[in-house]
Design a protein around this motif. Structure first.
Motif, PDB file in Angstrom:
ATOM      1  N   ILE A   1       0.857  -1.178   0.000  1.00  0.00           N
ATOM      2  CA  ILE A   1       0.000   0.000   0.000  1.00  0.00           C
ATOM      3  C   ILE A   1       0.895   1.230   0.000  1.00  0.00           C
ATOM      4  CG2 ILE A   1      -1.764   1.285   1.276  1.00  0.00           C
ATOM      5  CD1 ILE A   1      -2.771  -1.349   2.394  1.00  0.00           C
ATOM      6  N   GLY A   2       0.666   2.131  -0.935  1.00  0.00           N
ATOM      7  CA  GLY A   2       1.485   3.321  -1.023  1.00  0.00           C
ATOM      8  C   GLY A   2       1.345   4.207   0.198  1.00  0.00           C
TER       9      GLY A   2
ATOM     10  N   LYS B   1       1.697   8.897   8.255  1.00  0.00           N
ATOM     11  CA  LYS B   1       0.787   8.047   7.490  1.00  0.00           C
ATOM     12  C   LYS B   1       1.137   6.571   7.668  1.00  0.00           C
ATOM     13  CE  LYS B   1      -0.034  11.616   3.987  1.00  0.00           C
ATOM     14  NZ  LYS B   1       0.211  12.015   2.570  1.00  0.00           N
ATOM     15  N   ALA B   2       2.436   6.259   7.739  1.00  0.00           N
ATOM     16  CA  ALA B   2       2.845   4.873   7.963  1.00  0.00           C
ATOM     17  C   ALA B   2       2.399   4.386   9.337  1.00  0.00           C
ATOM     18  CB  ALA B   2       4.365   4.732   7.811  1.00  0.00           C
ATOM     19  N   VAL B   3       2.455   5.265  10.340  1.00  0.00           N
ATOM     20  CA  VAL B   3       1.986   4.903  11.679  1.00  0.00           C
ATOM     21  C   VAL B   3       0.482   4.630  11.652  1.00  0.00           C
ATOM     22  CG1 VAL B   3       1.650   5.756  14.027  1.00  0.00           C
ATOM     23  CG2 VAL B   3       3.829   6.130  12.875  1.00  0.00           C
ATOM     24  N   LEU B   4      -0.258   5.455  10.922  1.00  0.00           N
ATOM     25  CA  LEU B   4      -1.707   5.243  10.811  1.00  0.00           C
ATOM     26  C   LEU B   4      -2.007   3.907  10.141  1.00  0.00           C
ATOM     27  CD1 LEU B   4      -4.626   6.263  11.051  1.00  0.00           C
ATOM     28  CD2 LEU B   4      -4.310   7.417   8.846  1.00  0.00           C
ATOM     29  N   LEU B   5      -1.303   3.597   9.059  1.00  0.00           N
ATOM     30  CA  LEU B   5      -1.525   2.326   8.373  1.00  0.00           C
ATOM     31  C   LEU B   5      -1.172   1.150   9.282  1.00  0.00           C
ATOM     32  CD1 LEU B   5      -2.203   0.571   5.977  1.00  0.00           C
ATOM     33  CD2 LEU B   5       0.050   1.110   5.006  1.00  0.00           C
ATOM     34  N   ASP B   6      -0.107   1.274  10.055  1.00  0.00           N
ATOM     35  CA  ASP B   6       0.276   0.211  10.981  1.00  0.00           C
ATOM     36  C   ASP B   6      -0.810  -0.024  12.018  1.00  0.00           C
ATOM     37  OD1 ASP B   6       2.541  -1.547  12.142  1.00  0.00           O
ATOM     38  OD2 ASP B   6       1.961  -0.295  13.845  1.00  0.00           O
ATOM     39  N   ALA B   7      -1.415   1.063  12.515  1.00  0.00           N
ATOM     40  CA  ALA B   7      -2.485   0.929  13.506  1.00  0.00           C
ATOM     41  C   ALA B   7      -3.702   0.237  12.913  1.00  0.00           C
ATOM     42  CB  ALA B   7      -2.872   2.305  14.044  1.00  0.00           C
TER      43      ALA B   7
ATOM     44  N   ALA C   1      -5.116  -3.635  14.003  1.00  0.00           N
ATOM     45  CA  ALA C   1      -6.476  -3.843  14.507  1.00  0.00           C
ATOM     46  C   ALA C   1      -7.292  -4.763  13.620  1.00  0.00           C
ATOM     47  CB  ALA C   1      -7.183  -2.500  14.631  1.00  0.00           C
ATOM     48  N   ASN C   2      -6.800  -5.007  12.414  1.00  0.00           N
ATOM     49  CA  ASN C   2      -7.534  -5.842  11.464  1.00  0.00           C
ATOM     50  C   ASN C   2      -6.800  -7.141  11.152  1.00  0.00           C
ATOM     51  OD1 ASN C   2     -10.032  -4.262  10.399  1.00  0.00           O
ATOM     52  ND2 ASN C   2      -8.410  -2.738  10.562  1.00  0.00           N
ATOM     53  N   HIS C   3      -6.046  -7.636  12.159  1.00  0.00           N
ATOM     54  CA  HIS C   3      -5.446  -8.969  12.083  1.00  0.00           C
ATOM     55  C   HIS C   3      -4.297  -9.052  11.099  1.00  0.00           C
ATOM     56  CE1 HIS C   3      -9.774 -10.560  13.127  1.00  0.00           C
ATOM     57  NE2 HIS C   3      -9.330  -9.649  13.973  1.00  0.00           N
ATOM     58  N   CYS C   4      -3.669  -7.927  10.774  1.00  0.00           N
ATOM     59  CA  CYS C   4      -2.591  -7.896   9.798  1.00  0.00           C
ATOM     60  C   CYS C   4      -1.325  -7.317  10.418  1.00  0.00           C
ATOM     61  CB  CYS C   4      -2.993  -7.062   8.570  1.00  0.00           C
ATOM     62  SG  CYS C   4      -4.432  -7.685   7.675  1.00  0.00           S
ATOM     63  N   ARG C   5      -0.228  -7.452   9.710  1.00  0.00           N
ATOM     64  CA  ARG C   5       1.045  -6.842  10.093  1.00  0.00           C
ATOM     65  C   ARG C   5       1.508  -5.941   8.958  1.00  0.00           C
ATOM     66  NH1 ARG C   5       4.048 -10.139  13.663  1.00  0.00           N
ATOM     67  NH2 ARG C   5       5.699  -8.558  13.524  1.00  0.00           N
ATOM     68  N   ALA C   6       2.071  -4.781   9.283  1.00  0.00           N
ATOM     69  CA  ALA C   6       2.551  -3.831   8.285  1.00  0.00           C
ATOM     70  C   ALA C   6       4.032  -3.561   8.492  1.00  0.00           C
ATOM     71  CB  ALA C   6       1.761  -2.516   8.360  1.00  0.00           C
ATOM     72  N   VAL C   7       4.788  -3.552   7.389  1.00  0.00           N
ATOM     73  CA  VAL C   7       6.219  -3.234   7.422  1.00  0.00           C
ATOM     74  C   VAL C   7       6.458  -2.127   6.399  1.00  0.00           C
ATOM     75  CG1 VAL C   7       8.558  -4.102   7.079  1.00  0.00           C
ATOM     76  CG2 VAL C   7       6.816  -5.595   8.086  1.00  0.00           C
ATOM     77  N   TRP C   8       6.988  -0.997   6.868  1.00  0.00           N
ATOM     78  CA  TRP C   8       7.128   0.195   6.021  1.00  0.00           C
ATOM     79  C   TRP C   8       8.482   0.215   5.342  1.00  0.00           C
ATOM     80  CZ3 TRP C   8       8.689   5.626   7.986  1.00  0.00           C
ATOM     81  CH2 TRP C   8       8.528   6.569   6.979  1.00  0.00           C
ATOM     82  N   ASN C   9       8.490   0.475   4.025  1.00  0.00           N
ATOM     83  CA  ASN C   9       9.709   0.716   3.257  1.00  0.00           C
ATOM     84  C   ASN C   9       9.762   2.210   2.955  1.00  0.00           C
ATOM     85  OD1 ASN C   9      11.631   1.031   1.123  1.00  0.00           O
ATOM     86  ND2 ASN C   9      11.453  -1.148   0.663  1.00  0.00           N
TER      87      ASN C   9
ATOM     88  N   ALA D   1      12.193   4.159   1.896  1.00  0.00           N
ATOM     89  CA  ALA D   1      12.911   4.555   0.693  1.00  0.00           C
ATOM     90  C   ALA D   1      12.049   4.450  -0.561  1.00  0.00           C
ATOM     91  CB  ALA D   1      14.168   3.707   0.536  1.00  0.00           C
ATOM     92  N   LEU D   2      11.187   3.442  -0.632  1.00  0.00           N
ATOM     93  CA  LEU D   2      10.394   3.205  -1.828  1.00  0.00           C
ATOM     94  C   LEU D   2       8.939   3.641  -1.692  1.00  0.00           C
ATOM     95  CD1 LEU D   2      11.843  -0.257  -2.958  1.00  0.00           C
ATOM     96  CD2 LEU D   2      12.424   2.034  -3.784  1.00  0.00           C
ATOM     97  N   GLY D   3       8.549   4.143  -0.527  1.00  0.00           N
ATOM     98  CA  GLY D   3       7.244   4.778  -0.388  1.00  0.00           C
ATOM     99  C   GLY D   3       6.061   3.836  -0.316  1.00  0.00           C
ATOM    100  N   PHE D   4       6.198   2.716   0.382  1.00  0.00           N
ATOM    101  CA  PHE D   4       5.050   1.828   0.570  1.00  0.00           C
ATOM    102  C   PHE D   4       5.229   1.024   1.841  1.00  0.00           C
ATOM    103  CE2 PHE D   4       7.955  -0.675  -2.170  1.00  0.00           C
ATOM    104  CZ  PHE D   4       8.159  -1.787  -1.367  1.00  0.00           C
ATOM    105  N   SER D   5       4.126   0.458   2.317  1.00  0.00           N
ATOM    106  CA  SER D   5       4.159  -0.538   3.389  1.00  0.00           C
ATOM    107  C   SER D   5       3.662  -1.855   2.823  1.00  0.00           C
ATOM    108  CB  SER D   5       3.274  -0.121   4.570  1.00  0.00           C
ATOM    109  OG  SER D   5       3.883   0.887   5.338  1.00  0.00           O
ATOM    110  N   THR D   6       4.306  -2.939   3.214  1.00  0.00           N
ATOM    111  CA  THR D   6       3.828  -4.271   2.885  1.00  0.00           C
ATOM    112  C   THR D   6       2.947  -4.744   4.033  1.00  0.00           C
ATOM    113  OG1 THR D   6       5.843  -4.758   1.645  1.00  0.00           O
ATOM    114  CG2 THR D   6       4.474  -6.630   2.289  1.00  0.00           C
ATOM    115  N   VAL D   7       1.709  -5.076   3.722  1.00  0.00           N
ATOM    116  CA  VAL D   7       0.758  -5.523   4.740  1.00  0.00           C
ATOM    117  C   VAL D   7       0.503  -7.007   4.530  1.00  0.00           C
ATOM    118  CG1 VAL D   7      -1.508  -5.159   5.778  1.00  0.00           C
ATOM    119  CG2 VAL D   7      -0.287  -3.237   4.741  1.00  0.00           C
ATOM    120  N   VAL D   8       0.665  -7.789   5.583  1.00  0.00           N
ATOM    121  CA  VAL D   8       0.504  -9.238   5.533  1.00  0.00           C
ATOM    122  C   VAL D   8      -0.744  -9.620   6.313  1.00  0.00           C
ATOM    123  CG1 VAL D   8       1.584 -11.469   6.020  1.00  0.00           C
ATOM    124  CG2 VAL D   8       3.012  -9.490   5.439  1.00  0.00           C
TER     125      VAL D   8
END
Length: 375
Positions: free
Chosen positions: A209-210, A219-225, A229-237, A239-246
């Motif tokens: 997710i960009g 914004k990355a902190v908001l996406l992580d939150a 809360a929705n059973h996922c994990r987020a890892v922010w990159n 340098a490349l401007g996205f988070s990988t959500v699992v």
């Protein structure tokens, strides 16, 4: 001189020498040989296919091109991705197809040949230096389960959130958001229980997710939150401007929907807060906006976690715990090493207070917190 030789000389001049003079030389060679166009496009499709082998997906490539170059380059790379798709030799899942469907329309007329060749070579320079990413390997077919009712529910959620973002009446927005979150919670539980009864168990997916500037840290902190809360994990990159959500497929869709909606709500609230501050004679700054969004993300995260804890029912714990373990395992395999980042530029007290107030006004009812899940 053959068309292949023209393209070879142009690419050798422009791609492996970063100077403007080399770029002009390559573009001049291509502009002087219209017969080389087809071969040049074929080489571009090869660069696209190489990006797929390095773990990139269509939306990732479009995002980085838009971030680093201009709209004409986005149009060119979108055309290349569309042209390469029929020759893609790997099975792709529905998320990949959705990214293809979202590509920009056909490119505008090329204009003069030199300018177009220059844009193509600038694009190829970028594609050539793309680093390898973690391969997400989306599941192509989850099995014999019927997913159409779930898709209809997600469509209803999307429509409700869109109305909540568009209305100018706070009470209506609150009611629409609350209904959307109620459907999200129902959808998540239904997904978990259905997966538990399915012989071929569903496995976690991942998506990117960009997280776009400005204020991308907040914004990355908001996406992580939202992810947590929705059973996922987020890892922010960063340098490349996205988070990988699992997470599991239905949860990933809900994260994208809720994150986008909260981001729209946060931006709208920040604009109102700035207007009120200016009306009061106070000049607002970048620090105010950064502090506002950081506070909003922090407060929303706190509320999400509190609501999630209150929604756990005992009979769901074994199912949810099993899914939590699967998500954590997939995340750890994708990202064996991660680091933490400290938020910068959060020093405006008024911005922090206004962000917290806006977060308290947002409707953020979440889904059950998963036992044993890390931050």
């Amino acid at each position: 001189m053959s068309t292949s030789s023209t393209v070879d000389r142009a690419l050798e001049a422009a791609l492996y020498d970063a100077t403007d003079a080399a770029l002009d030389t390559g573009a001049s060679l291509l502009a002087a040989d219209p017969a080389a166009d087809a071969e040049l496009a074929r080489r571009g499709e090869e660069f696209v296919a190489s990006a797929w082998r390095r773990g990139w997906q269509p939306a990732d490539v479009v995002r980085i091109v838009r971030r680093e170059l201009d709209e004409v380059h986005v149009q060119i790379v979108s055309a290349l991705i569309r042209a390469q798709a029929p020759r893609d030799d790997r099975p792709r899942g529905p998320r990949w197809q959705a990214q293809l469907d979202a590509l920009a329309p056909e490119p505008a007329p090329r204009g003069d040949r030199f300018s177009y060749a220059t844009a193509v070579l600038e694009l190829y320079r970028l594609l050539l230096r793309l680093p390898a990413l973690e391969p997400l390997d989306e599941a192509v077919d989850p099995g014999p389960r019927e997913r159409r009712p779930e898709s209809r529910m997600l469509g209803r959620i999307r429509a409700l959130l869109a109305k909540a973002e568009a209305t100018g009446f706070p009470e209506e927005a609150e009611a629409l958001s609350a209904k959307a979150q109620e459907l999200m919670a129902r959808h998540s539980v239904d997904e978990a229980l259905l997966a538990a009864r399915t012989p071929a168990a569903e496995t976690p997916d991942a998506c990117r997710i960009g997280v776009e500037p400005p204020y991308e840290q907040a914004k990355a902190v908001l996406l992580d939150a939202v992810a947590g809360a929705n059973h996922c994990r987020a890892v922010w990159n960063e340098a490349l401007g996205f988070s990988t959500v699992v997470g599991f497929a239905g949860d990933l869709e809900a994260v994208e929907l809720l994150y986008t909606s909260l981001l729209v709500q946060a931006t709208t609230a920040m604009t109102r807060a700035e207007a009120a501050q200016r009306a009061g004679g106070r000049k607002r700054t970048k620090t105010f906006r950064q502090s506002f969004l950081a506070s909003y993300a922090h407060r929303v995260g706190t509320r999400l976690a509190a609501v999630a804890e209150a929604q756990v029912s005992g009979d769901l714990l074994p199912v949810l715990a099993s899914r939590a373990v699967a998500v954590t395992d997939r995340t750890d395999r994708l990202f064996p090493e991660t680091t933490t980042t400290r938020l910068r530029g959060v020093s405006d007290a008024a911005g922090w207070e206004e962000g917290a107030r806006a977060a308290d006004d947002a409707q953020v009812r979440a889904r059950p917190h998963l036992p044993g899940k890390g931050s």
